[in-house]
Design an enzyme around this catalytic site. Sequence first.
Site, PDB file in Angstrom:
ATOM      1  N   HIS A 207      17.922  32.400 -18.097  1.00  0.00           N
ATOM      2  CA  HIS A 207      17.934  33.731 -17.489  1.00  0.00           C
ATOM      3  C   HIS A 207      16.860  34.607 -18.132  1.00  0.00           C
ATOM      4  CE1 HIS A 207      21.206  33.640 -14.675  1.00  0.00           C
ATOM      5  NE2 HIS A 207      22.063  33.178 -15.573  1.00  0.00           N
TER       6      HIS A 207
ATOM      7  N   HIS B 238      21.244  27.168 -19.825  1.00  0.00           N
ATOM      8  CA  HIS B 238      21.374  27.978 -18.604  1.00  0.00           C
ATOM      9  C   HIS B 238      21.184  29.457 -18.932  1.00  0.00           C
ATOM     10  CE1 HIS B 238      23.308  29.097 -14.660  1.00  0.00           C
ATOM     11  NE2 HIS B 238      23.512  30.208 -15.362  1.00  0.00           N
ATOM     12  N   GLU B 239      21.865  29.929 -19.976  1.00  0.00           N
ATOM     13  CA  GLU B 239      21.772  31.351 -20.314  1.00  0.00           C
ATOM     14  C   GLU B 239      20.373  31.723 -20.782  1.00  0.00           C
ATOM     15  OE1 GLU B 239      23.970  33.256 -19.346  1.00  0.00           O
ATOM     16  OE2 GLU B 239      25.439  31.705 -18.917  1.00  0.00           O
TER      17      GLU B 239
END
Length: 639
Positions: free
Chosen positions: A438, A434-435
């Site tokens: 980004h 998820h990170e």
Amino acid sequence: MHGLLLAAGLISLPLHVLAHPQPSSTSLAGRAVDLNEYRIGHRSSYTSNDEMMKQPSIASFRAGTYVEVATEMVKQTMPNMEFRLVDDHYIGQSGIGHVRFRQTMHGIDIDNSDFNVNAYDNFYQIGQDGKVLSHGNSFYTGPAPESSPVQKRDFSDPMQALHGVRKALNLPIKAEGATVENMSEHKVMFKGTSGALSDPTAKLCYMAKEDGSLALTWRVETDIGDNWLLSYMDAKDTGKVHNVVDYVAHATFQVYKWGLADPTEGNREILTNPWNLQTSPLTWLADGQNNFTATRGNNAIAQYNPDGGNDYENNYRPSPKNLKFEYPYSANMDPPKTYIDASVTQLFYTSNVCHDLYYMLGFNEKAGNFQVNNRGQGGKGNDYVILNAQDGSGTNNANFATPPDGQPGRMRAYIWTRANPPRDASFEAGTIIHEYTHGLSNRLCGGPANSRCLNAIESGGMGEGWGDFYATAVRLKPKDTRKTNYVKGGWVNNSPKGVRMYPYSTDMSVNPLVYTSNNQLNEVHAIGTVWATMLYELLWNLIDKHGKNDGPVPIFKNGIPSDGKYLAMKIVMDGMAIQPCNPNFVQARDAILDADKNLTKASNKCEIWKAFAKRGLGVGAKFDPKNRIGSNEVPKECK
């Protein structure tokens, strides 16, 4: 944006809120300032390929390079406008040239006024020369200042702007005795400050406001760790904040192998040389100049960061002389620092696999990926990802800072205190994927040189949703079907309900979210859950049509992933590069349709439309920040 948590205080949907209430991740940590108040508004338009075909005069131009075609299009579409070519254009893996322009006024940038053109180049697409796939536009069309403010010196001193942002946002920066040094025309650096991780800067620029006016501002850049801010301070009234952008979104290796979301899904294994030499030809432990025996290389540098500081290069990282990154770990071990070697190794492994997979799908050097040495393949180097394990600056979260191409990304993985003993975010792959995503979405949307294009509320929500979508797609198991449901962050949060409002599911009785749910949501993680839910529908529609490759990498046929899972990941990624700066859901949907049209000649058009229409983003859906209109309609050829 900060990466994982769901904020409390959501407006009343009939929701069974499954996450523990958390403070909003868009606040300035410990300083009671809500950055949502300063978000950039939605101003972009997007002209899809279907709309382009209705305007033949701007759909095709005289043959030339994709940059020449794009430039000519902007000249014809926006006559008499002043603009400059942004130096981050490239031809993507799918053959589309992505070109971006910044509007200027009296030689000064309008920082939120962009025009992006997706065009073809005859060298790459025979017979397509001079043709434009689509374009996005947020150029300012209101009244222009009669004269240059530079000539009149009609603006404040930049030091006043720095003091203004310190006071308005309550930043922990001290500037007494600081000096101002010129960096370039209209841009300065502040030397001698304290409280920031690097010297603050200020750039004179305009901002187009939602009321149709233009404001001259100082764009003050301050990296304070948990927040890396671009604050647009009025250049005359330096106590007035117009907008704020935050870049932060929150050998042998013994690891949980790629595809395992967390320690409950399997056991650790010892993997030998797990890198992919097609995407990491220098391996993960070298950068073309140096060979390393520690967790650092061309794509990433990982270390223990217990104090949450910025001096990562001198921090501890495992460095086995025999290159055997094999260390004990059990979720029952306590305190967390006793297994820091295993934590750093796992974080380094997961992030590098992300790099390699995303590279295969199109996030390469030209597209602005994260590498020290780009090996002459385009883009800007010197920007691996700084990976901080057990970062001491926070708990119960993780975040990722994405500055423009050529500056390192920074991921912070925290300890979670919801369980006893505490749990380490490095061991939940879904959190790390998820990170890292980004970084992917911020570099693709707006182009590698502009990390300010996911700041509007729906745009920021999609930034969170893409992270959940890729993390969920990666964790699919061989026996999964469209009836399989997944929660986000269940292990690290010690909750079977996870950290989102609902599980990701194609069952409307399990997850009822639709496009108009956004009318009652005002927080990016909540809005992101709606977007990721739509993409989960898309994922399964394409898997049902093309099958599912359960291997760790896609298999390509004529440049197209042969299965539905990786095809969905590919066209969603291509859509990020096609869409305009600060897109809304409708524009992002259209960009995915155009990505499929370019890649597969629209062979998946109906599967895509049906996925979005099921969740209210059908043909008649319309964006209005206060009154979105939903639609379950699909094109007549898809009924």
